[in-house]
Design an enzyme around this catalytic site. Structure first.
Site, PDB file in Angstrom:
ATOM      1  N   HIS A 184      97.686  30.271  31.378  1.00 58.17           N
ATOM      2  CA  HIS A 184      98.576  29.183  31.763  1.00 58.17           C
ATOM      3  C   HIS A 184      99.828  29.108  30.900  1.00 58.17           C
ATOM      4  O   HIS A 184     100.938  28.897  31.405  1.00 58.17           O
ATOM      5  CB  HIS A 184      97.821  27.855  31.692  1.00 58.17           C
ATOM      6  CG  HIS A 184      96.793  27.707  32.761  1.00 58.17           C
ATOM      7  ND1 HIS A 184      95.670  26.938  32.616  1.00 58.17           N
ATOM      8  CD2 HIS A 184      96.713  28.251  33.995  1.00 58.17           C
ATOM      9  CE1 HIS A 184      94.954  27.010  33.719  1.00 58.17           C
ATOM     10  NE2 HIS A 184      95.554  27.797  34.554  1.00 58.17           N
ATOM     11  N   ARG A 285     103.511  27.928  46.694  1.00 60.94           N
ATOM     12  CA  ARG A 285     102.122  27.585  46.373  1.00 60.94           C
ATOM     13  C   ARG A 285     101.822  26.179  46.890  1.00 60.94           C
ATOM     14  O   ARG A 285     102.007  25.199  46.180  1.00 60.94           O
ATOM     15  CB  ARG A 285     101.895  27.650  44.863  1.00 60.94           C
ATOM     16  CG  ARG A 285     102.222  28.977  44.200  1.00 60.94           C
ATOM     17  CD  ARG A 285     101.964  28.888  42.705  1.00 60.94           C
ATOM     18  NE  ARG A 285     102.224  30.112  41.980  1.00 60.94           N
ATOM     19  CZ  ARG A 285     103.352  30.394  41.354  1.00 60.94           C
ATOM     20  NH1 ARG A 285     104.355  29.518  41.363  1.00 60.94           N
ATOM     21  NH2 ARG A 285     103.502  31.531  40.700  1.00 60.94           N
ATOM     22  N   ARG A 321     102.127  30.229  51.187  1.00 58.19           N
ATOM     23  CA  ARG A 321     100.713  30.556  51.022  1.00 58.19           C
ATOM     24  C   ARG A 321      99.887  29.322  51.357  1.00 58.19           C
ATOM     25  O   ARG A 321     100.114  28.249  50.805  1.00 58.19           O
ATOM     26  CB  ARG A 321     100.431  30.988  49.569  1.00 58.19           C
ATOM     27  CG  ARG A 321      98.971  31.408  49.349  1.00 58.19           C
ATOM     28  CD  ARG A 321      98.749  31.928  47.944  1.00 58.19           C
ATOM     29  NE  ARG A 321      98.876  30.890  46.933  1.00 58.19           N
ATOM     30  CZ  ARG A 321      98.897  31.120  45.619  1.00 58.19           C
ATOM     31  NH1 ARG A 321      98.863  32.363  45.170  1.00 58.19           N
ATOM     32  NH2 ARG A 321      99.011  30.128  44.754  1.00 58.19           N
ATOM     33  N   GLU A 410      94.807  40.762  47.283  1.00 57.52           N
ATOM     34  CA  GLU A 410      94.446  40.390  45.916  1.00 57.52           C
ATOM     35  C   GLU A 410      93.158  41.035  45.435  1.00 57.52           C
ATOM     36  O   GLU A 410      92.820  40.930  44.251  1.00 57.52           O
ATOM     37  CB  GLU A 410      94.286  38.866  45.810  1.00 57.52           C
ATOM     38  CG  GLU A 410      95.545  38.097  46.148  1.00 57.52           C
ATOM     39  CD  GLU A 410      95.293  36.610  46.261  1.00 57.52           C
ATOM     40  OE1 GLU A 410      95.575  35.893  45.286  1.00 57.52           O
ATOM     41  OE2 GLU A 410      94.803  36.176  47.324  1.00 57.52           O
ATOM     42  N   ASN A 433      98.348  39.682  39.820  1.00 60.06           N
ATOM     43  CA  ASN A 433      97.528  39.085  38.760  1.00 60.06           C
ATOM     44  C   ASN A 433      96.048  39.190  39.101  1.00 60.06           C
ATOM     45  O   ASN A 433      95.235  39.696  38.317  1.00 60.06           O
ATOM     46  CB  ASN A 433      97.908  37.612  38.556  1.00 60.06           C
ATOM     47  CG  ASN A 433      99.306  37.452  38.002  1.00 60.06           C
ATOM     48  OD1 ASN A 433      99.974  38.422  37.676  1.00 60.06           O
ATOM     49  ND2 ASN A 433      99.756  36.218  37.911  1.00 60.06           N
ATOM     50  N   ASP A 434      95.671  38.683  40.272  1.00 59.64           N
ATOM     51  CA  ASP A 434      94.268  38.751  40.669  1.00 59.64           C
ATOM     52  C   ASP A 434      93.854  40.181  40.988  1.00 59.64           C
ATOM     53  O   ASP A 434      92.712  40.587  40.719  1.00 59.64           O
ATOM     54  CB  ASP A 434      94.006  37.850  41.881  1.00 59.64           C
ATOM     55  CG  ASP A 434      93.628  36.433  41.475  1.00 59.64           C
ATOM     56  OD1 ASP A 434      93.087  36.256  40.363  1.00 59.64           O
ATOM     57  OD2 ASP A 434      93.873  35.502  42.253  1.00 59.64           O
ATOM     58  N   ARG A 444      90.721  37.173  33.123  1.00 64.09           N
ATOM     59  CA  ARG A 444      92.095  36.908  32.726  1.00 64.09           C
ATOM     60  C   ARG A 444      92.193  36.042  31.481  1.00 64.09           C
ATOM     61  O   ARG A 444      93.222  36.025  30.809  1.00 64.09           O
ATOM     62  CB  ARG A 444      92.851  36.238  33.889  1.00 64.09           C
ATOM     63  CG  ARG A 444      93.159  37.178  35.013  1.00 64.09           C
ATOM     64  CD  ARG A 444      93.626  36.445  36.264  1.00 64.09           C
ATOM     65  NE  ARG A 444      94.793  35.603  36.012  1.00 64.09           N
ATOM     66  CZ  ARG A 444      95.351  34.831  36.931  1.00 64.09           C
ATOM     67  NH1 ARG A 444      94.839  34.784  38.155  1.00 64.09           N
ATOM     68  NH2 ARG A 444      96.397  34.105  36.656  1.00 64.09           N
ATOM     69  N   CYS A 481     104.264  39.326  44.786  1.00 59.50           N
ATOM     70  CA  CYS A 481     104.589  38.000  44.255  1.00 59.50           C
ATOM     71  C   CYS A 481     103.837  37.702  42.968  1.00 59.50           C
ATOM     72  O   CYS A 481     103.844  36.580  42.492  1.00 59.50           O
ATOM     73  CB  CYS A 481     104.301  36.918  45.301  1.00 59.50           C
ATOM     74  SG  CYS A 481     102.584  36.864  45.862  1.00 59.50           S
TER      75      CYS A 481
END
Length: 558
Positions: A184, A285, A321, A410, A433-434, A444, A481
């Protein structure tokens, strides 16, 4: 070797592009519970209420990823299971401060054992603990003190609530001892355009006011920086300002177009992004609208928010999304209790199995917003794994009146079957990321596994390559993204693989535009082949950096 033993440079993991010099300001530590405990039992519930209300107010005032994680943290402070355990402990004889500390410690152990995205919430849980205990003991709220001059914020870790309280005009950089490049703190620092270095062992040994240089490109913190580093800092700042003056659409040196778009989370974000040179929104998002609520937003509320975003980019491309809840973004009205590993559980599009009305309402709201504004959204579902799921989502969306339909890539299964998935939808977008987390089987949260989570990992790039090639064959767009899109060097590789659009925080766009403008599409393809042939992430990046135009290496400091 410790700082006290004479180290002049501390190494961590860098996030961003900046090189800044300034004094450090250390965050207030977590409150220590005295031996006799403390706190008034009658104040236990009100203390939780006060913290939850404060966090929710900050969430409503924030934007983007920061608003999302603050809303989720506010839900933790309001969680009835957490309060119930603390109350039971008080009834058994513990003081309120002890009860809160031990109840949250048990939840921390549970979240850590679960791993995945849920484990990423441990920092937020600890933040709730610190704030509630501080209220009970009538202590100053933990976190960063008010900044009286431009400073480098240093902390063991920063919760989203701590970040939300920062006066970003006075923050030169953020350095933490814990955390990871996709946690985060790093994501929010990127959203705010603040240089950040995480996993910096020894940073907490420094005294407040110590002058340091923070280089987000190299991931280093240098004590008592000399004239050379200070001049490099000035040069990099001047280069960043110069890059912002280029407002042309994204394209390679030979004119191959690549859309450079913004990641947003709210209508406020859209207003801000719409006022600067972008080519639309590559990731909206929508879950931010849902967080911190006991019930889902009404269709009318959703129509108003979606219409605001579409109007900010009237006639432009806006990729929306659908609700990505679950895992690290729990919602009290949908989250399933007892999931041992929420990151692998019912999240994202999978919520349609138990709560189809959430998706149907959202799709209808998007169709209404399209009709009201005259701008057609590109609507995609998260966590789609199979062609059958893509087919089902496309049918639902089109039945609701959505005309451009896509899905997120993802998980490796979706990347490996991208050709079949693209046969069902109009476009796909890769969430790196995922994708890195699931490909490398690496949590992560675990900063010590940052090397495995590196988006330069050849295995991760193999899956992006597979997806991009499927898009080229189908003649359908493939965007990225995830955070990797904001790395101007990796952006060249992604374009060389065949990615057609890159979406990132607004502040990252100028450097990516500059890198693209100095390389032809053929050079990007060569860089992509070089990265795919590498044996490791570090080897791949070094080989691509060696191929960069000298002006790009010098201007961007890579």
């Amino acid at each position: 070797m410790s700082v006290a033993a004479g180290r002049r440079t501390l190494a961590g993991v860098g996030v961003g592009r900046g090189l800044v010099v300034g004094p450090i300001a250390k965050a207030y530590p977590s409150p220590v519970i005295p031996p006799q405990g403390g706190g008034d039992p009658a104040q236990l519930g009100p203390a939780f209420d006060q913290v939850a209300t404060s966090l929710q107010a900050r969430a409503q005032a924030a934007t983007g990823a920061l608003a999302a994680v603050l809303g989720a943290t506010a839900q933790m402070a309001a969680d009835p299971a957490l309060r119930a355990e603390a109350e039971q402990r008080v009834a058994a004889g513990e003081t309120p401060a002890e009860a809160v500390d031990r109840a949250i410690a048990r939840f921390v152990d549970m979240f850590t054992a679960a791993g995945g995205a849920l484990a990423e919430r441990v920092t937020d849980l600890r933040s709730v603990r610190d704030r509630v205990v501080a209220v009970l003991l009538d202590l100053d709220e933990p976190g960063v003190p008010p900044l009286t001059e431009p400073s480098i914020v240093v902390a063991a870790d920063l919760a989203p609530a701590d970040t939300a309280a920062l006066d970003v005009r006075q923050v030169l950089a953020i350095v933490t001892e814990r955390g990871g490049p996709t946690g985060h703190t790093a994501i929010i620092a990127g959203q705010l355009g603040i240089p950040c270095v995480v996993r910096t062992t020894g940073i907490m040994d420094l005294e407040p006011g110590t002058e340091v240089a923070v280089d987000a490109v190299t991931g280093t913190v240098t004590l008592d920086p000399g004239p050379e580093i200070r001049e490099q800092s000035r040069a990099r700042r001047a280069a960043a300002v110069a890059l912002e003056s280029d407002t042309a659409p994204g394209a390679t040196a030979d004119g191959h177009a690549v859309k450079l778009m913004a990641n947003i989370g709210t209508g406020k974000d859209a207003d801000r992004a719409g006022a600067v040179p972008t080519e639309g929104v590559g990731l909206f998002r929508t879950e931010v609208l849902y967080l911190g609520r006991a019930t889902a937003p009404s269709q009318a509320e959703q129509v108003a928010e979606y219409s605001r975003v579409l109007r900010a980019f009237a006639g432009g491309k806006v990729v929306v999304r659908t609700l990505d809840a679950g895992a690290d973004k729990p919602l009290p009205f949908v989250t399933q209790a007892g999931e041992e590993n929420p990151a692998l559980g019912v999240r994202g599009y999978r919520l349609v199995r138990s709560h189809p009305e959430l998706l149907d309402t959202q799709l209808e709201a998007l169709a209404r917003a399209q009709a009201e504004t005259g701008t057609t959204p590109w609507v995609m579902a998260p966590m789609v794994t199979t062609p059958a799921e893509a087919r089902d989502f496309a049918a639902r969306a089109r039945a609701a009146g959505v005309s451009i339909v896509g899905v997120m890539i993802e998980v490796p299964a979706a990347a490996l079957r991208a050709r079949e998935i693209l046969a069902e939808v109009d476009f796909v977008s890769v969430g790196t990321n995922d994708l890195a987390q699931y490909t490398m089987a690496s949590d992560r949260l675990r900063g010590e596994l940052a090397d495995l989570l590196d988006p330069w990992q050849p295995a991760v790039l193999d899956l992006v390559d597979s997806t991009a090639r499927a898009g080229l064959r189908a003649r359908k767009p493939v965007g990225v993204c995830g955070e990797s899109a904001s790395d101007p060097v990796l952006a060249l590789v992604l374009v060389g693989l065949g990615v057609t659009s890159l979406s990132m925080s607004v502040g990252a766009i100028p450097a990516v535009r500059y890198a693209l403008r100095h390389h032809t599409s053929a050079e990007c393809a060569t860089m992509a082949a070089t990265a795919l042939a590498a044996q490791s992430a570090g080897e791949g990046r070094a080989a691509v950096v060696a191929l960069l135009h000298p002006d790009v290496r010098e201007t961007l400091g890579v």
